[in-house]
Design an enzyme around this catalytic site. Structure first.
Site, PDB file in Angstrom:
ATOM      1  CE1 TYR A   1      -3.683   2.547   0.914  1.00  0.00           C
ATOM      2  CE2 TYR A   1      -2.034   3.415   2.419  1.00  0.00           C
ATOM      3  CZ  TYR A   1      -3.240   3.547   1.751  1.00  0.00           C
ATOM      4  OH  TYR A   1      -3.971   4.700   1.904  1.00  0.00           O
TER       5      TYR A   1
ATOM      6  NE  ARG B   1      -0.468   3.933  13.069  1.00  0.00           N
ATOM      7  CZ  ARG B   1       0.496   3.135  13.544  1.00  0.00           C
ATOM      8  NH1 ARG B   1       1.315   3.567  14.486  1.00  0.00           N
ATOM      9  NH2 ARG B   1       0.622   1.904  13.077  1.00  0.00           N
TER      10      ARG B   1
HETATM   11  C1  UD1 Z   1      -3.832   3.921   8.444  1.00  0.00           C
HETATM   12  C2  UD1 Z   1      -4.721   3.835   7.214  1.00  0.00           C
HETATM   13  C3  UD1 Z   1      -3.904   3.874   5.991  1.00  0.00           C
HETATM   14  C4  UD1 Z   1      -3.054   5.123   6.026  1.00  0.00           C
HETATM   15  C5  UD1 Z   1      -2.212   5.168   7.267  1.00  0.00           C
HETATM   16  C6  UD1 Z   1      -1.488   6.498   7.340  1.00  0.00           C
HETATM   17  C7  UD1 Z   1      -6.841   2.702   7.612  1.00  0.00           C
HETATM   18  C8  UD1 Z   1      -7.572   1.425   7.556  1.00  0.00           C
HETATM   19  N1  UD1 Z   1      -5.533   2.628   7.261  1.00  0.00           N
HETATM   20  O1  UD1 Z   1      -3.013   2.753   8.588  1.00  0.00           O
HETATM   21  O2  UD1 Z   1      -4.742   3.894   4.841  1.00  0.00           O
HETATM   22  O3  UD1 Z   1      -2.222   5.158   4.923  1.00  0.00           O
HETATM   23  O4  UD1 Z   1      -3.045   5.066   8.408  1.00  0.00           O
HETATM   24  O5  UD1 Z   1      -0.864   6.683   8.557  1.00  0.00           O
HETATM   25  O6  UD1 Z   1      -7.365   3.741   7.936  1.00  0.00           O
HETATM   26  N2  UD1 Z   1      -5.015  -1.454  15.942  1.00  0.00           N
HETATM   27  C9  UD1 Z   1      -5.307  -2.097  17.126  1.00  0.00           C
HETATM   28  N3  UD1 Z   1      -6.465  -2.810  17.189  1.00  0.00           N
HETATM   29  C10 UD1 Z   1      -7.344  -2.905  16.132  1.00  0.00           C
HETATM   30  C11 UD1 Z   1      -7.033  -2.215  14.937  1.00  0.00           C
HETATM   31  C12 UD1 Z   1      -5.849  -1.514  14.864  1.00  0.00           C
HETATM   32  O7  UD1 Z   1      -4.560  -2.042  18.098  1.00  0.00           O
HETATM   33  O8  UD1 Z   1      -8.389  -3.566  16.297  1.00  0.00           O
HETATM   34  C13 UD1 Z   1      -3.762  -0.679  15.870  1.00  0.00           C
HETATM   35  C14 UD1 Z   1      -2.859  -1.116  14.723  1.00  0.00           C
HETATM   36  O9  UD1 Z   1      -2.042  -2.194  15.077  1.00  0.00           O
HETATM   37  C15 UD1 Z   1      -2.062   0.166  14.500  1.00  0.00           C
HETATM   38  C16 UD1 Z   1      -3.054   1.282  14.864  1.00  0.00           C
HETATM   39  O10 UD1 Z   1      -4.067   0.678  15.635  1.00  0.00           O
HETATM   40  O11 UD1 Z   1      -0.961   0.221  15.374  1.00  0.00           O
HETATM   41  C17 UD1 Z   1      -3.669   1.950  13.646  1.00  0.00           C
HETATM   42  O12 UD1 Z   1      -4.164   0.948  12.789  1.00  0.00           O
HETATM   43  P1  UD1 Z   1      -5.109   1.280  11.532  1.00  0.00           P
HETATM   44  O13 UD1 Z   1      -6.249   2.104  11.956  1.00  0.00           O
HETATM   45  O14 UD1 Z   1      -5.388  -0.004  10.839  1.00  0.00           O
HETATM   46  O15 UD1 Z   1      -4.208   2.256  10.646  1.00  0.00           O
HETATM   47  P2  UD1 Z   1      -2.732   2.186  10.058  1.00  0.00           P
HETATM   48  O16 UD1 Z   1      -2.229   0.798   9.896  1.00  0.00           O
HETATM   49  O17 UD1 Z   1      -1.928   3.155  10.863  1.00  0.00           O
END
Ligand code: UD1
Length: 380
Positions: free
Chosen positions: A197, A263
């Site tokens: 991605y 984040r």
């Molecule tokens: C997200 C975006 C991506 C973007 C990037 C830019 C989404 C789906 N993805 O990726 O398109 O390019 O930011 O920074 O919006 N987590 C948990 N529990 C869960 C889900 C997630 O702990 O149930 C954690 C993940 O491990 C991660 C964090 O939350 O550390 C953020 O995850 P996620 O929202 O999937 O986003 P990114 O992978 O940062």
């Protein structure tokens, strides 16, 4: 900061029925002719401005000519309900797959379909390219499939912009940086994406900037950090929407790893403002970080969401996600200085409003919230 008005323009929003695209359409529709090109793999017609009496007719579902390379059912939202009508002779002389809302024409098609794209982009002044497969983990599972949309089809969008001599604002991503070697991350930081991605977004980001130089096209790439807000949902959506659903159901809130990863969460209304700024700025041919400049740990986030919902859901830890970036936070200096953009919504208040606004069980309340949002945008 108030966003500059874009008025009396013909604008194409790719992915305009999706999470970010539909908010953008809501902001543009009151004063512009807006085209939406969307394959409805994750978007919904319910996210588009309501149809007023003057354009509504007997309800009939638009004929789909979507040529989306097979989105599997499990990856899609439930089929959307049409809130508009299928027009027999729409403004682009087409006879099918087109729904007309007030000032908004919806073309049900894929950005990878040159015919659909050509039709949607004919005569536009401005293109906001929002269509993408946004799941990082999905790109790891199926790199070629996500490359088809995020890069191959995106290049068609840039070519179409060149054809129309239209300004183009492209959704890039903080994923272009990979594991950052500095915090906050500035636009000049090294780019070493650690997922397909991120690789695709980086190539698109570079193409976008080079199109300004090579073809004298006004282009801007916006590197979104972690977006959240109403209409972000589904199995591949971001962590805030996942935590919100879990907290509401009193299900365990699932933290990947120790929760100390951070984040930069930015509200969709701020992302809309950044796009509007990018549509008028003279500082083109470049990329901007679109974040708040604030970092929040996932553990803190879980507690914030749980408190906002008033839930007693337990917080549990799972295995860390492979390849997960440890820390991400935007240096917003360049966006502030050159794009004159600064985020306005803080995370706590953003989550509080999100909780109030989203009652996912009731379509009517979704519509009411949307109507209120369109009203708010049209007053800005
Ligand atoms: C997200 C975006 C991506 C973007 C990037 C830019 C989404 C789906 N993805 O990726 O398109 O390019 O930011 O920074 O919006 N987590 C948990 N529990 C869960 C889900 C997630 O702990 O149930 C954690 C993940 O491990 C991660 C964090 O939350 O550390 C953020 O995850 P996620 O929202 O999937 O986003 P990114 O992978 O940062």
């Amino acid at each position: 900061m108030t966003s500059p008005a874009i008025r009396d323009s013909t604008v194409l929003v790719t992915g305009g029925a999706g999470f970010i695209g539909s908010h953008l359409v809501g902001a543009l529709a009151p004063h512009n002719e807006v085209r939406v090109l969307d394959n409805f793999s994750t978007g919904s017609r319910e996210y588009l401005p309501p149809v007023s009496a003057s354009v509504s007719g007997p309800a009939s579902a638009p004929t789909s000519t979507s040529t989306s390379p097979s989105e599997s059912a499990s990856e899609s939202e439930p089929p959307a309900t049409s809130t508009g009508t299928t027009d027999s002779t729409d403004s682009m002389g087409s006879t099918d797959s087109t729904t007309i809302h007030d000032n908004v024409t919806v073309i049900d098609g894929d950005i990878g379909d040159p015919m659909a794209l050509q039709r949607a982009a004919r005569g536009v002044d401005l293109i906001f390219h929002q269509a993408a497969l946004v799941s990082v983990s999905r790109s790891v599972d199926a790199p070629r499939r996500s490359n088809e949309t995020n890069l191959d089809a995106s290049l068609l969008v840039l070519e179409q912009a060149r054809q129309e001599d239209a300004r183009v604002v492209v959704a890039s991503s903080a994923a272009v940086y990979g594991h950052p070697d500095e915090l906050p991350i500035s636009e000049t930081a090294s780019t070493d994406p650690n997922s397909p991605y991120g690789i695709q977004k980086l190539a698109l980001d570079q193409y976008t900037r080079r199109y300004a130089e090579l073809y004298d096209l006004p282009t801007v790439a916006l590197r979104y950090f972690n977006a959240y807000g109403p209409r972000q949902q589904g199995p591949y959506s971001g962590v805030i929407s996942t935590f919100l659903d879990q907290a509401r159901a009193d299900d365990p809130i699932t933290i990947d790893g120790d929760g100390e990863q951070t984040r930069d969460f930015i509200h969709v209304s701020d992302i809309v403002r950044a796009n509007l700024q990018a549509a008028t700025t003279d500082a083109v041919g470049t990329a901007y970080n679109i974040g708040t400049g604030e970092r929040t740990s996932i553990r803190e986030l879980a507690e914030l969401v749980r408190d906002a919902v008033g839930s007693t859901a337990p917080i549990v830890h799972r295995e860390p996600r492979p390849g997960d970036i440890r820390h991400s936070g935007a240096d917003i200096t360049k966006a502030r200085r050159e794009l004159e953009f600064e985020a306005q919504v803080g995370l706590e208040s953003g989550i509080r409003t999100l909780v109030q606004e989203t009652d996912r069980s009731a379509t009517s309340s979704q519509r009411a919230a949307m109507a209120a949002q369109h009203e708010q945008y049209s007053q800005e």
